[in-house]
Scaffold this motif. Structure first.
Motif, PDB file in Angstrom:
ATOM      1  N   PHE A 260      55.584  76.787  81.610  1.00  0.00           N
ATOM      2  CA  PHE A 260      56.713  77.462  82.411  1.00  0.00           C
ATOM      3  C   PHE A 260      57.293  78.681  81.670  1.00  0.00           C
ATOM      4  O   PHE A 260      57.562  78.578  80.645  1.00  0.00           O
ATOM      5  N   ALA A 261      57.073  79.918  82.420  1.00  0.00           N
ATOM      6  CA  ALA A 261      56.638  80.108  83.670  1.00  0.00           C
ATOM      7  C   ALA A 261      56.130  81.410  83.933  1.00  0.00           C
ATOM      8  O   ALA A 261      56.284  82.346  83.355  1.00  0.00           O
ATOM      9  N   GLY A 262      55.424  81.704  85.058  1.00  0.00           N
ATOM     10  CA  GLY A 262      54.779  82.827  85.218  1.00  0.00           C
ATOM     11  C   GLY A 262      53.505  83.265  84.320  1.00  0.00           C
ATOM     12  O   GLY A 262      52.919  84.262  84.560  1.00  0.00           O
TER      13      GLY A 262
ATOM     14  N   SER B 195      52.262  73.319  95.183  1.00  0.00           N
ATOM     15  CA  SER B 195      53.425  72.261  95.029  1.00  0.00           C
ATOM     16  C   SER B 195      52.762  71.047  95.448  1.00  0.00           C
ATOM     17  O   SER B 195      53.298  70.084  94.952  1.00  0.00           O
ATOM     18  N   ALA B 196      52.280  70.948  96.565  1.00  0.00           N
ATOM     19  CA  ALA B 196      51.513  69.595  97.184  1.00  0.00           C
ATOM     20  C   ALA B 196      50.850  68.990  95.933  1.00  0.00           C
ATOM     21  O   ALA B 196      51.076  67.763  95.478  1.00  0.00           O
ATOM     22  N   PHE B 197      49.837  69.811  95.087  1.00  0.00           N
ATOM     23  CA  PHE B 197      48.979  69.316  94.074  1.00  0.00           C
ATOM     24  C   PHE B 197      49.881  68.785  92.974  1.00  0.00           C
ATOM     25  O   PHE B 197      49.537  67.746  92.260  1.00  0.00           O
TER      26      PHE B 197
ATOM     27  N   PRO C 106      55.940  75.202  92.222  1.00  0.00           N
ATOM     28  CA  PRO C 106      55.115  74.050  91.925  1.00  0.00           C
ATOM     29  C   PRO C 106      55.769  73.432  90.712  1.00  0.00           C
ATOM     30  O   PRO C 106      56.070  72.269  90.605  1.00  0.00           O
ATOM     31  N   PHE C 107      56.747  74.199  89.881  1.00  0.00           N
ATOM     32  CA  PHE C 107      57.561  73.530  88.897  1.00  0.00           C
ATOM     33  C   PHE C 107      58.430  72.626  89.392  1.00  0.00           C
ATOM     34  O   PHE C 107      58.849  71.686  89.121  1.00  0.00           O
ATOM     35  N   GLU C 108      59.172  73.480  90.457  1.00  0.00           N
ATOM     36  CA  GLU C 108      60.413  72.563  91.204  1.00  0.00           C
ATOM     37  C   GLU C 108      59.878  71.324  91.837  1.00  0.00           C
ATOM     38  O   GLU C 108      60.452  70.148  91.732  1.00  0.00           O
ATOM     39  N   ALA C 109      58.748  71.492  92.564  1.00  0.00           N
ATOM     40  CA  ALA C 109      58.213  70.392  92.984  1.00  0.00           C
ATOM     41  C   ALA C 109      57.807  69.174  92.042  1.00  0.00           C
ATOM     42  O   ALA C 109      58.314  67.903  92.164  1.00  0.00           O
ATOM     43  N   ALA C 110      57.419  69.337  90.749  1.00  0.00           N
ATOM     44  CA  ALA C 110      57.064  68.575  89.776  1.00  0.00           C
ATOM     45  C   ALA C 110      58.476  68.162  89.248  1.00  0.00           C
ATOM     46  O   ALA C 110      58.506  66.589  89.066  1.00  0.00           O
TER      47      ALA C 110
END
Ligand code: GLC
Length: 731
Positions: free
Chosen positions: A201-203, A173-175, A230-234
């Motif tokens: 998206f996704a899995g 998520s950070a990246f 990580p998708f939610e973070a993006a």
């Protein structure tokens, strides 16, 4: 759909521009015919170099007829300008094309692969790398990149792990956030920015047996806790587009999966951008067996909430009739078109459709010394010192020998997904060592991917016998990693190990450099060789980065973003495993969860990485041993450089929820911070742990932290925990 809510897309332009774009979108939508609306959703792949090629003879006419809304892989500024002129000047409404390209780890200046960049544990480095990539690719006329790939994976058999950030949803998520920021910059109307695309998206990272394009069977908990974050973070970072995965979720292909696309992405997360299919993934609903024909495939994709059709053309062919027959509401079509127009507006194309086509700018910003220097810096920070028994760093008067075909292969040094790069720009490992030490005796030792002969081994032995230290470059050529490159065996390809055995037998110390796109099974190397440095596929500046690292000018600081199994038989092996009902650790029992032939732990754990200096975490202190719901807990780690040279280390914090409504992992990465210290220097790293960090997909199907006891651990790697402190989350 302003995109200023959870989906921060709209924040990449100011309020006034948002209103201007919204007005233009509304005006266009009101004028468009159904066919023109459908055309905006149709994406064609072109290698158009001023002259139609096979399958694209009709390209100019299709653009003029408003049948194409975006293209990918267009080559050269002149060709892109030509295509854009057709769209703007020949089509009825003059809506500009979006031009897309896979800018995955750099463009003309090629950076280490994303997995290598994740090994830096420094998201801001990835942001800088994507800033360079966007600057160069946008100057070559591309508005939109199909990156970042944010698939979490724990299966090294899958070749696409090289495109992601490894096994941790927290690191991933950070990246993901950093890469979106790097591509999209501060203001998408700036000509050096690109629309980003979180994929797939996704899995997809859970493809069964690591076989690409295979079935995915993930429980809702794993999907929610591992693959979606990580998708939610993006989305929270404002990513402009998201790409469907090829695979099914609960046996429904992602392209036509309404729960996933409309339920989670556009519903729960309020995603305000456009959803693009992967290559023909709308059409692949037929071989998936969920659509009997292309009309059904188009209907499923649209009703699920997908928007843009990459190359299948099922929407172009079928959607007008589906809308006229009432099988797809025109409101759904309008929503999809509005999203595409909104993204084109954000990219500034309505004001100036030719804003990206400036040859002078392209020349000025491509492959500059600054860009090369950034690529070298990122490469140096990506290297992971897996093992070092005093052989590294080399001294200036070390007589070095070099073996391994990969050391001299510019194309393989770039790695997979480096379409914008040029091998002639690359300083190979061999060239880098020659530049540093003077002509280094060299023998390829094998033909790629790994064929050895008696002669090739004899040559390598001769090199080793004359050297103080022999550097052996082994690993995977670029075509054995990336898409459609799954491997059932993850050891060194071919007979490369015979090269290592040959030089090892000379008793000259061997430093193995791994050039790999995935974790490899390297137990023999660990058992027999004194030093192993993982350099991934390091990109354009490989040579200088490796020479400076081997000689100690740079101190290795990389840490593994993905566990290295002893063997593929252990897969999946990751730091965040559940304890099971029969934990084998510290048990003499027979009837516990273990193998008869290998340990449960990986050969090299998540977070592992050595240095030329030493670091000690001398203390872990919690501000309190309990924190109430809604607050946060402060944790402070004291770190000291106890060695003789300056270096960089990663403070890794892991957490365990001791009792939950569902079984919880033994440890999960919860926070990390990189620290640079001089010898004997000490620093304090303070992080805040809050409820979100402790949340999981609970047994009543919601994302929440549950009150109770937790352990907070600090370690140099997932298998090297130094301090543990217990705390309580109270109601
Ligand atoms: C490929 C990949 C995807 C890529 C797309 C366009 O099949 O799955 O990651 O962006 O096609 O090249």
């Amino acid at each position: 759909m302003t995109g200023t809510g959870k989906s921060a897309l709209g924040t990449y332009v100011d309020e006034q521009r948002r209103e201007t774009i919204a007005d233009r979108v509304e005006e266009l939508l009101s004028e468009m015919t159904v066919e023109e609306k459908v055309g905006q959703l149709n994406q064609r792949s072109v290698s158009f170099v001023m002259g139609p090629e096979d399958g694209n003879e009709d390209l100019e006419a299709a653009i003029a007829d408003g049948e194409i809304g975006s293209v990918l892989n267009a080559e050269g500024l002149e060709a892109k300008q030509h295509l854009q002129e057709f769209a703007v000047e020949e089509s009825r409404l003059g809506i500009p094309l979006l031009m897309a390209f896979d800018v995955i780890h750099g463009y003309r200046t090629v950076f280490p692969t994303p997995l290598g960049q994740a090994a830096t544990w420094e998201p801001d480095l990835a942001e800088r790398a994507e800033r360079v990539a966007a600057t160069e690719a946008s100057a070559d006329g591309h508005h939109w990149t199909f990156a970042p790939m944010v698939d979490v994976s724990r299966d090294p058999r899958w070749g696409r792990v090289m495109e992601g950030a490894g096994e941790s949803p927290v690191l991933g998520s950070a990246f993901a956030r950093a890469r979106v920021r790097g591509f999209q910059g501060e203001d998408l109307t700036e000509a050096d920015t690109m629309l980003a695309c979180a994929k797939h998206f996704a899995g997809y990272g859970a493809s069964e047996a690591g076989r690409d394009y295979n079935t995915v069977n993930v429980a809702e908990t794993a999907l929610r806790e591992r693959h979606l974050p990580p998708f939610e973070a993006a989305v929270e970072e404002g990513v402009a587009t998201v790409m469907n995965a090829f695979n099914t979720i609960e046996r429904i292909p992602a392209s036509g999966n309404e729960d996933l696309v409309s339920g989670v992405l556009k519903g729960e997360w309020d995603f305000a951008g456009a959803m693009v299919s992967d290559w023909n993934s709308f059409g692949e609903q037929l071989p998936h067996g969920v659509a009997a024909d292309e009309r059904e495939a188009a209907k499923l994709a649209m009703l699920a909430g997908s928007d843009i059709d990459m190359v299948s053309e099922v929407l172009l062919e079928e959607l007008p009739d589906l809308v006229r027959d009432g099988d797809v509401p025109e409101s759904r079509l309008d929503d999809a078109v509005e999203r595409v127009l909104w993204v084109k507006g954000l990219a500034g194309l309505f004001e100036d459709p030719y804003r990206y086509f400036e040859e002078e700018r392209r020349k000025a910003v491509t492959l500059t010394e600054d860009h090369r220097e950034t690529a070298r810096e990122v490469a140096e920070r990506s290297f992971v010192l897996l093992k070092n028994e005093g052989v590294l760093p080399l001294t200036e008067d070390t007589e070095v020998g070099l073996v391994g075909a990969l050391a001299d292969s510019a194309e393989d040094t770039l790695g997979a997904w480096a379409w914008g790069g040029e091998p002639e720009d690359v300083t190979t490992i061999r060239a880098g060592l020659d530049d540093h030490f003077g002509d280094v005796p060299y023998a390829p030792g094998y033909d790629l991917p790994g064929e050895v002969t008696a002669e090739s081994l004899d040559e390598a032995r001769d090199i080793a016998e004359e050297a103080d230290v022999v550097v052996a470059v082994v690993g995977e050529p670029a075509d054995m990693v990336g898409e459609a490159a799954s491997r059932a065996h993850i050891d060194l390809p071919g007979d490369q190990r015979r090269l290592l055995e040959a030089v090892h037998e000379t008793e000259t110390p061997v430093v193995a450099l791994l050039m790999n796109g995935r974790p490899l099974a390297v137990e023999w190397l660990d058992d027999h060789l004194p030093a192993i440095l993982d350099v991934w596929h390091p990109g354009t500046e490989a040579g200088p980065a490796i020479a400076r690292t081997l000689t100690g000018e740079v101190v290795p600081s990389g840490h593994l973003p993905m566990s290295f199994p002893y063997t593929e038989g252990q897969i999946p092996v990751a730091h965040d495993r559940l304890p099971t009902g029969r934990p084998a650790e510290d048990s003499e029992e027979d009837y516990v969860s273990k193998y008869l032939d290998v340990p449960n732990d990986p050969l090299y754990a998540f977070g592992h990485g050595e240095s030329y200096t030493d670091f000690a975490f001398t203390d872990l202190t919690l501000a309190s041993d309990a924190f109430p719901s809604g607050k946060a807990l402060e944790a402070t780690v004291t770190i000291e450089n106890t060695g003789d040279v300056a270096g960089r280390d990663v403070v890794q914090l892991y957490v365990q929820d001791l009792v939950g409504s569902r079984s919880r992992p033994e440890k999960e990465l919860v926070a990390f911070e990189t620290v640079e210290l001089e010898p004997d220097e000490t620093a304090e790293v303070t992080v805040e742990i809050d409820e979100d960090d402790l949340a999981f997909w609970t047994d009543d199907e919601k994302w929440a932290a549950e009150p109770g006891e937790f352990d907070l651990m600090v370690g140099h790697a997932a298998d090297d925990i130094v301090h543990t402190e217990r705390f309580t989350l109270v109601e």
